[in-house]
Design an enzyme around this catalytic site. Structure first.
Site, PDB file in Angstrom:
ATOM      1  N   THR A 146       9.714  79.323 -32.502  1.00  0.00           N
ATOM      2  CA  THR A 146       9.477  80.226 -32.128  1.00  0.00           C
ATOM      3  C   THR A 146       8.456  81.177 -32.315  1.00  0.00           C
ATOM      4  O   THR A 146       7.918  81.356 -30.779  1.00  0.00           O
ATOM      5  CB  THR A 146      11.274  81.193 -31.464  1.00  0.00           C
ATOM      6  N   LYS A 177       5.803  83.001 -29.209  1.00  0.00           N
ATOM      7  CA  LYS A 177       5.130  84.032 -28.587  1.00  0.00           C
ATOM      8  C   LYS A 177       3.519  84.616 -28.918  1.00  0.00           C
ATOM      9  O   LYS A 177       3.128  84.649 -28.292  1.00  0.00           O
ATOM     10  CB  LYS A 177       5.551  84.492 -30.175  1.00  0.00           C
TER      11      LYS A 177
HETATM   12  C1  LIG Z   1      10.135  84.689 -34.492  1.00  0.00           C
HETATM   13  C2  LIG Z   1      10.783  85.613 -35.709  1.00  0.00           C
HETATM   14  C3  LIG Z   1      10.437  84.700 -36.333  1.00  0.00           C
HETATM   15  C4  LIG Z   1      10.655  83.172 -36.063  1.00  0.00           C
HETATM   16  O1  LIG Z   1       9.148  82.687 -36.832  1.00  0.00           O
HETATM   17  P1  LIG Z   1       9.172  81.085 -37.281  1.00  0.00           P
HETATM   18  O2  LIG Z   1       7.883  80.569 -37.119  1.00  0.00           O
HETATM   19  O3  LIG Z   1       9.704  80.113 -35.406  1.00  0.00           O
HETATM   20  O4  LIG Z   1       9.551  80.653 -37.908  1.00  0.00           O
HETATM   21  C5  LIG Z   1      10.083  84.968 -37.832  1.00  0.00           C
HETATM   22  N1  LIG Z   1      10.863  85.914 -37.622  1.00  0.00           N
HETATM   23  C6  LIG Z   1      10.378  87.321 -36.876  1.00  0.00           C
HETATM   24  C7  LIG Z   1      10.220  88.374 -37.001  1.00  0.00           C
HETATM   25  C8  LIG Z   1      10.488  86.461 -35.897  1.00  0.00           C
HETATM   26  O5  LIG Z   1       9.823  87.239 -34.627  1.00  0.00           O
END
Ligand SMILES: *Cc1c(COP(=O)(O)O)cnc(C)c1O
Length: 760
Positions: A598, A602
């Site tokens: 995810t 972002k």
């Molecule tokens: C979105 C998020 C994740 C997930 O990251 P991925 O790249 O999808 O594994 C992990 N830690 C935090 C703090 C996040 O905001």
């Protein structure tokens, strides 16, 4: 809305209040405003059960959702006080770990915003996962006492208590709640259980604690170390505690809303987030039995109520527990699990799908798949791999249960809150509608040739880089140069995510500079990652990254072209600063291994370009933005899966065949690294790569170098770069968790929308 001003919540002028007094006044203001708007109601309610909820700080998020942000900020500013200073003093709730927990948080936000009656159910961990700091270039862990300060927090104690019976002893619990505000809408709740006998004094040093006294340690930590049986057993205790409380709460509430329990599926939908809450299924069946419902009917009710989300295709992460663990923790579940096992055995011989295997291990995902009505993966590729490979025998049994729900993120937190300048520019360009309907971001596509707009994007990025640099300086005393390209890989540390591949790139770049091949522009590599405390190689990778950072920083020439930074204690707060500042988003997992990701969404939403493998949701990003607006490299999932099946991968042949790779790998345990680092750790990492490299970094090394060179070259032309960024922002709408939640509701939950107005 008749919400009073902040000053009506203090007994002296705002200017004379301490920060703590102001913060407490804000808590009360938000609580009243939330109550006044009301909570989403309906006959049928969703209970989203999850071991983690990585919710992030709540102050600004709640003020934005309640429409109070500007007025509160202005009221404070008029008295010489600064809202952002108060945001800084809030401690981030430590209730989650990574993507899975963050997803749960985004989902609650979207449910509330869309008017769906929905609550999260989980545990109120006292110390969360852990707080990470670096000492001797290594990760150290300490308890994350997020509730320590002050009396007040977002967590509200209720007067509801439950009793949970474990084998040989009972405990009582208390229900706590955190309001989940919807954007310009009503609210839902996050409902968290704590054991009344919890006692933080069993913590010794760091995050080690007395594992045997379950009544005291039960809710202290998320994911206690499971490298020994005591720790593994504790996880089972936690899981049963969570689901037993949850199931009791759900049955109580549904009965209060009018259910006779035979019709429970008209009153409740339970979404099981990964396998940790699996025991809710046998627990529901057991409790329904206590209410006089026959076993067969109870099984069918549970199946109609429960749905399961699979988050991983890593075999080692699909939980199995020895049956005797469950017997010790919750002996009352054993007759139920035995009967479920028999039901499966009677209808199907395939050992792969059995609930209890021949070694006496209970396969949690298998319970979920047989005894729920929906099984979903979290990105198109992931669901396809589940159907065709990983869970193929189940797919043959129940093709109708399988469905895809590509993950999403809430644009409130991940754009409006964390990147206000970008949100402002978008609104100025296409109006406000995108905040409720993210697909409207596509209206930006009409502005691709608007030089002024592209210029603005560039300026905003620059400003966010400066903001991040200031935050990092305050956070850990590290200086970064906003003129450098910000190349970011931030996510949990796991070998399949391949931070080690990025490390090899950095090593190669350093060696190139030493050999006189100077890059055009400086690159600042920013890593953020926590490693599970017992995951040795993951910690070795962190160590190597930090050591390389020191080697580069000590070199007067190389440090002009390269910087390698590991951000301490990466969490949502750090992510909200870091992601808007990123130029390049590293999404380089081994194809087929990342279920969705995810953070890729972002970054895209915040105008960073993706450098990634065709894995997880990267595949869908690539389809949406088109080839010219993403940088992809590496072997595809079919190739990777075939290589695993052949079992003939030999890292040494790649090492011997590529001089650059050989030099980079050798450097990791060479004299310069040994001067700053720990020999055992660096040696272990190098041997792991050479002898195993289970996640196949070496075969992708060459194409990664090539594609990354292209990325870093392209950033220089800011005009065409920002046009690509604009396309990414415009196409990010699909990844709004509002879309994901609408699909869950349409296909799985069937909740009615609460469209009545609150008591405004
Ligand atoms: C979105 C998020 C994740 C997930 O990251 P991925 O790249 O999808 O594994 C992990 N830690 C935090 C703090 C996040 O905001």
């Amino acid at each position: 809305m008749k919400i009073a001003t902040l000053s009506s919540y203090t007994d002296k002028p705002l200017a004379d209040c301490t920060d703590l007094e102001l913060f407490n006044a804000l808590l009360s203001l938000v609580a009243d405003a939330t109550r006044e708007r009301g909570y989403n109601q309906g006959k049928k309610r969703l209970y989203y059960i999850s071991a983690e909820f990585l919710i992030g700080k709540l102050l600004s998020n709640n003020l934005i959702n309640l429409g109070l942000y500007d007025s509160v900020r202005d009221e404070l500013a008029a008295c010489g006080r600064d809202l952002s200073a108060l945001e800084e003093m809030e401690l981030e709730p430590s209730l989650g770990n990574g993507g899975l927990g963050r997803l749960a948080a985004c989902f609650l936000d979207s449910c509330a915003t869309l008017g769906l009656p929905a609550d999260g159910i989980g545990l109120a961990y006292h110390c969360g996962l852990f707080r990470q700091n670096f000492a001797d270039n290594r990760q150290c862990e300490s308890p994350d006492y997020w509730l320590r300060w002050g009396q007040d927090s977002w967590l509200r104690r209720t007067s509801r208590h439950f009793r949970v019976s474990f084998g040989g002893f009972d405990v009582t619990s208390t229900l706590y709640e955190i309001d989940v505000t919807g954007y310009e809408g009503k609210s839902g709740k996050l409902r968290l259980f704590d054991v009344d006998s919890a006692d933080e004094r069993v913590i010794h040093s760091g995050i080690s604690f007395d594992k045997d006294d379950v009544t005291k340690n039960l809710t202290l930590f998320l994911y206690p170390d499971d490298s020994d049986d005591a720790g593994r057993l504790l996880r089972v205790y936690q899981e049963y505690f969570m689901v037993s409380n949850g199931a009791q709460l759900i049955l109580d509430e549904c009965q209060a809303r009018g259910s006779n329990l035979h019709d429970l599926a008209d009153y409740a939908a339970i979404q099981i987030n990964d396998t940790h809450p699996t025991m809710v299924i046998p627990e529901l069946i057991r409790l329904l039995g206590e209410h006089g419902i026959a076993f067969d009917e109870a099984v069918s009710i549970a199946r109609d109520v429960c749905a399961y989300t699979n988050h991983t295709i890593l075999a080692e992460a699909l939980e199995t527990w020895p049956k005797h663990f469950i017997e010790q923790v919750a002996p009352q579940l054993i007759p139920i699990i035995d009967q479920l096992d028999k039901l499966v055995r009677d209808s199907c011989e395939d050992p792969f799908v059995q609930v209890i295997d021949e070694h006496g291990n209970v396969h949690m995902a298998n319970i979920d798949i047989h005894f729920s009505h929906s099984v979903n993966g979290v990105a198109a590729l992931h669901t396809k791999i589940l159907e065709d490979v990983e869970l193929a025998p189940f797919y043959k049994l129940y093709p109708e249960k399988f469905n895809n729900k590509t993950n999403g993120i809430t644009f409130r937190r991940w754009c409006i809150e964390c990147n206000p300048e970008l949100a402002g520019l978008i609104t100025q360009t296409i109006g406000d509608d995108w905040k409720h309907d993210a697909t409207r971001l596509e209206d930006l596509l009409a502005h691709q040739d608007d030089d002024g707009l592209l210029d603005q994007l560039s300026k905003i990025k620059r400003h966010n880089k400066e903001r991040f640099a200031a935050w990092l300086r305050a956070h850990q005393g590290t200086e970064v140069d906003p003129d450098a390209i910000f190349d970011v890989q931030s996510k949990r540390l796991h070998e399949y995510k391949r931070q080690q591949l990025n490390l090899l790139w950095a090593t190669n770049t350093y060696l190139q500079v030493k050999a006189g091949k100077l890059p055009e522009r400086k690159v600042c590599m920013l890593f953020g990652a926590k490693a599970a405390p017992a995951y040795t190689i993951a910690k070795d990778i962190i160590h190597a990254i930090i050591c390389l950072g020191k080697v580069v920083a000590a070199d007067p020439v190389a440090s002009q072209y390269l910087q390698v930074v590991m951000i301490e204690n990466y969490n949502v707060t750090a992510a909200e600063r870091l992601i808007p500042a990123a130029d390049v988003s590293e999404q380089i997992s081994l194809a087929s291994k990342e279920a969705s990701g995810t953070s890729n969404m972002k970054f895209m939403l915040n105008g960073a370009l993706t450098l990634g493998t065709m894995d997880g949701a990267n595949v869908e990003i690539a389809e949406l933005v088109g080839k010219g607006n993403i940088y992809t490299f590496g072997e595809g999932s079919d190739e990777v899966i075939a290589r695993y099946q052949r079992g003939d991968y030999d890292p040494r042949s790649y090492y011997e065949g590529d001089e650059r790779l050989k030099e980079a790998v050798d450097f990791l345990r060479g004299p310069q690294m040994l001067e700053v680092g720990n020999a055992e750790s660096l040696e272990r990492l190098t041997e792991e790569l050479l002898g195993k490299d289970w996640f196949m970094t070496f075969p992708d090394f060459d194409s990664y170098l090539t594609e990354k060179a292209r990325v870093l070259n392209d950033v220089a032309d800011q005009h065409s770069w920002q046009r690509k960024a604009l396309v990414n922002i415009a196409k990010a709408g699909f990844f709004s968790s509002d879309r994901t939640i609408e699909q869950y509701n349409r296909d799985i939950w069937h909740l009615g929308v609460d469209s009545s107005r609150g008591c405004e």
